[in-house]
Enzyme design. Structure first.
Site, PDB file in Angstrom:
ATOM      1  CD  GLU A   1      58.187   2.301  21.128  1.00 32.46           C
ATOM      2  OE1 GLU A   1      58.024   2.348  22.353  1.00 32.46           O
ATOM      3  OE2 GLU A   1      58.743   1.358  20.552  1.00 32.46           O
TER       4      GLU A   1
ATOM      5  CG  ASP B   1      63.717  -1.723  21.394  1.00 30.59           C
ATOM      6  OD1 ASP B   1      64.317  -1.360  22.403  1.00 30.59           O
ATOM      7  OD2 ASP B   1      62.483  -1.879  21.341  1.00 30.59           O
TER       8      ASP B   1
ATOM      9  CD  GLU C   1      61.301  -4.937  25.515  1.00 35.18           C
ATOM     10  OE1 GLU C   1      61.992  -4.023  26.014  1.00 35.18           O
ATOM     11  OE2 GLU C   1      60.426  -4.729  24.659  1.00 35.18           O
TER      12      GLU C   1
HETATM   13  C1  BDP Z   1      60.930  -1.026  23.750  1.00 41.17           C
HETATM   14  C2  BDP Z   1      59.857  -1.577  24.632  1.00 41.17           C
HETATM   15  C3  BDP Z   1      58.809  -0.568  25.009  1.00 41.17           C
HETATM   16  C4  BDP Z   1      59.482   0.678  25.534  1.00 41.17           C
HETATM   17  C5  BDP Z   1      60.458   1.206  24.494  1.00 41.17           C
HETATM   18  C6  BDP Z   1      61.252   2.399  24.962  1.00 41.17           C
HETATM   19  O1  BDP Z   1      59.255  -2.657  23.957  1.00 41.17           O
HETATM   20  O2  BDP Z   1      57.957  -1.165  25.957  1.00 41.17           O
HETATM   21  O3  BDP Z   1      58.552   1.647  25.869  1.00 41.17           O
HETATM   22  O4  BDP Z   1      61.381   0.224  24.179  1.00 41.17           O
HETATM   23  O5  BDP Z   1      62.442   2.226  25.210  1.00 41.17           O
HETATM   24  O6  BDP Z   1      62.013  -1.873  23.893  1.00 41.17           O
HETATM   25  O7  BDP Z   1      60.733   3.497  25.086  1.00 41.17           O
END
Ligand code: BDP
Length: 726
Positions: free
Chosen positions: A309, A383, A411
């Protein structure tokens, strides 16, 4: 309108009662360490009789803290102050200690309980009966004391004790996604509890209470900053602040860890590169490790999100995950620190199902990581969705330590307004059979290191803690912190037992409260799956904020952040084909698992649309069409929230008015939001199925367009300035 104002007035009345009845007011700050009075007088008398005297050496800070906890708790629960003594008094003494201190009483501590285990035993000491809480180390004593207190908190007999326990997992860690500006990524309980500005000078009582709560459930590590890390955390200025926290945590057996940014040598050190094979980079990290250990001799190590990401990582320099992790591992090894390297990697430039990418990236490196590296793998392949199949990496890397990563912060589970007890989600994953080492190779056994005793073991929980008075936003979200600790200690524990203990310790031992509330807690996660993502739907939430439904999202920053990428609904059907004829993600599992989920006869309904793309008229086990089944699940999901609310109403008077009222209001919010999820999703999918919704179901309040146009401002959890949102 009239209905509304009556409701409003009732709430006001409840709030008023809560406000005036100070004795009953409870803001939830004490968590499960309430230490409520034992109301059963016979039981209380029995406890008092057996706990008159105490032999408790206090040679270390850990032992002093354990003794203080015991005294506070006994005073709270029994108004009892056991007298310090040096001699055994018949049937009335508790002796607490380690091999050194217990030698004087000819008591030996068994090696089998290990360094963190404990034994609580009613025994004859010489001629006299007493209770001994013993451990090989001071932190073991602390765990023993907390578990002894739990017996009284849950009103159990302490007459004939013989309890021996030890953790099955070495690293039991909370991951805080806390930014240095005190926002919390995906945090729904206020700001970060770490007041960086005031540290190191001000050591807030919260830090101590946080550490106590963790120790009480056996959590022994805390990563205090976000995985989307700020390089500043490694600057001397911040290391002094981290040191102040570490000094508090140490007393409670908790090591501190830091998330580090892979490009820190460039951003902080002024180097031209962060290439892990560059000698200057290696030296920078080795020196940095020396510096950290100078401040914090028992520092735990690093957590790293790399090449994920938008974060930098070894691949930014043409190197591999193993190159990156091993370089950091070398820097930490002289100090016995570890590297927790995350497997949460996926890239929209890779033309393959996101589901498969972590496995594809990591599996080839099995056995290639240094001994002090542990790969941190999310429970599922996408996720932290309300329901995911277990991650195919579990069991697939037999020569590499794999650390479980669960998400406690909600989340994808309704933030902190939805009551979702997550232990059943943890257990579902942990008890899944990977078949990688034959039948019965559960994920729990992989994580415990049962198949390779040489490996280090760990479990992480993304924390749901913030500055809210009750720590977690929702009084019941505390149960997820508690349950995580219990399952990290012993992954095969039952969700029901943990819920029961938590309810008794947090609220009351009244069976008329514990029993109905426990049963809706156990059902609560399934309710949420039903009103959000039934039958294996996933990733259909609002874009970026992740708040509310967003199955229509098709214009996110990256294709793999679109809901439509995952549900693939059109007039022909719905679902993601991950069988051999589709992305073949199923081939990443053992043949038994693949066969089971690939075959429509055996694939459970819960995972159906994770793996199969089916027509709207596909006939389900129930006899209903897929469309009707989907609608049915959405409706029973929202309805079960209503039922939960009705049960809760009956709890009035059984607990303090303050928490009763707060939960009551939260349940109303949850019901509204569950109804929105249901109506928005049913209306949206109906545009493809073109099939009717049964006349018996209540009609949605609004047309689809209304839901699509809803905008939410300043949604919590995305306020940081240092990370990408998806
Ligand atoms: C996702 C989240 C994000 C996190 C990412 C992670 O939306 O904010 O940074 O995972 O685990 O669930 O790195």
């Amino acid at each position: 309108m009239a209905k509304y104002s009556i409701k409003y007035m009732c709430l006001l009345a409840l709030l008023f009662i809560a406000a005036i009845s100070k004795v009953y007011a409870n803001d939830g700050y004490k968590l499960w360490l309430e230490y409520n009075k034992v109301t059963n007088t016979q039981l209380a008398a029995g406890y008092r009789q057996q706990l008159k005297y105490m032999i408790f050496p206090t040679a270390s800070d850990q032992l002093k803290a354990s003794k203080a906890e015991l005294l506070t708790a006994l005073d709270g629960m029994l108004t009892l102050k056991p007298a310090d003594t040096k001699n055994i008094m018949s049937g009335q003494t508790v002796i607490i200690g380690t091999p050194q201190t217990l030698k004087a009483f000819s008591i030996s501590v068994p090696d089998s309980i290990g360094t963190e285990g404990y034994l609580i035993k009613t025994t004859l000491i010489g001629q006299k009966k007493g209770i001994v809480i013993m451990a090989n180390t001071d932190v073991g004593v602390m765990y023993g004391v907390f578990n002894f207190l739990k017996l009284i908190q849950t009103n159990q007999s302490i007459n004939k004790l013989n309890i021996s326990d030890h953790p099955r997992i070495m690293y039991r860690v909370l991951d805080h996604w806390d930014n240095l500006n005190r926002t919390v990524e995906r945090g729904y309980a206020g700001s970060s509890i770490w007041n960086w500005h005031k540290l190191p000078g001000i050591v807030d009582q919260r830090y101590i209470d946080y550490a106590r709560a963790n120790a009480s459930v056996g959590i022994n590590g805390s990563v205090v900053n976000n995985v989307n890390a700020d390089a500043l955390i490694l600057s001397p200025q911040y290391l002094l602040k981290v040191q102040a926290l570490a000094n508090v945590f140490r007393t409670y057996g908790i090591r501190i860890y830091l998330s580090v940014k892979f490009s820190s040598p460039v951003e902080l050190g002024g180097l031209k590169t962060a290439d892990p094979l560059d000698p200057a980079v290696k030296k920078w990290w080795a020196d940095k490790a020396d510096e950290i250990y100078h401040y914090i001799p028992d520092f735990g190590g690093f957590l790293v999100k790399a090449n994920s990401e938008g974060q930098p990582g070894p691949q930014s320099y043409g190197r591999t995950h193993a190159d990156g992790a091993n370089m950091l591992a070398d820097a930490l090894a002289p100090h016995h620190g570890i590297v927790m390297w995350r497997a949460f990697v996926y890239d929209n430039k890779v033309p393959d199902d996101r589901f498969k990418q972590a496995y594809n990236e990591f599996k080839p490196f099995d056995g290639k990581f240094k001994d002090n590296v542990i790969i941190q793998v999310k429970n599922g392949p996408i996720d932290f969705q309300p329901r995911e199949p277990f991650h195919p990496l579990f069991g697939a890397m037999p020569n590499t330590p794999l650390m479980m990563e669960f998400q406690l912060t909600q989340e994808y589970l309704g933030f902190s307004t939805h009551l979702v007890y997550e232990a059943p989600l943890f257990a579902e994953c942990l008890q899944s059979d990977t078949y990688t080492h034959g039948r019965g190779s559960t994920v729990a056994r992989v994580v415990k290191g049962d198949f390779n005793r040489k490996l280090i073991t760990g479990m992480a929980g993304v924390a749901n803690i913030g500055t809210d008075l009750n720590w977690c936003g929702h009084p019941f979200a505390q149960a997820n912190w508690y349950a995580f600790g219990r399952m990290a200690w012993s992954p095969d524990q039952s969700s029901a037992v943990i819920a029961g203990d938590w309810l008794r310790m947090t609220f009351t031992n009244d069976e008329n409260f514990v029993s109905p509330v426990k049963s809706f807690m156990l059902q609560s996660r399934e309710n949420t799956v039903n009103y959000m993502t039934p039958l294996g739907l996933h990733h259909i939430m609002g874009v970026s904020t992740h708040y509310g439904p967003g199955p229509w999202v098709d214009n996110a920053g990256r294709p793999d952040w679109n809901a439509t990428y995952y549900h693939r609904a059109d007039s022909a059907g719905i679902g993601f084909d991950r069988t051999t004829s589709g992305s073949n993600a199923l081939s990443q599992y053992a043949p038994e698992v693949k066969a089971n989920w690939e075959n429509l006869q055996t694939c459970p309904d819960e995972y159906l649309l994770w793996f199969h793309r089916l027509s709207w008229t596909y006939k389900m086990r129930s006899g209903r069409s897929l469309w009707d089944e989907l609608v049915h699940h959405y409706y029973i999901g929202a309805d079960s929230v209503k039922q939960m609310g009705l049960t809760w109403d009956k709890m009035q008077g059984k607990i303090d008015a303050e928490r009763f009222t707060e939960v009551k209001q939260l349940m109303e919010v949850q019901l509204n939001e569950a109804t929105t999820w249901r109506d928005a999703c049913v209306l949206y999918f109906q545009t493809f199925s073109k099939m009717p919704v049964g006349a018996a179901y209540p009609k949605p309040e609004h047309p689809l367009d209304y839901y699509k146009k809803l905008k939410f401002y300043y949604v919590p959890g995305i306020g940081g300035n240092n990370y990408m949102t998806n």
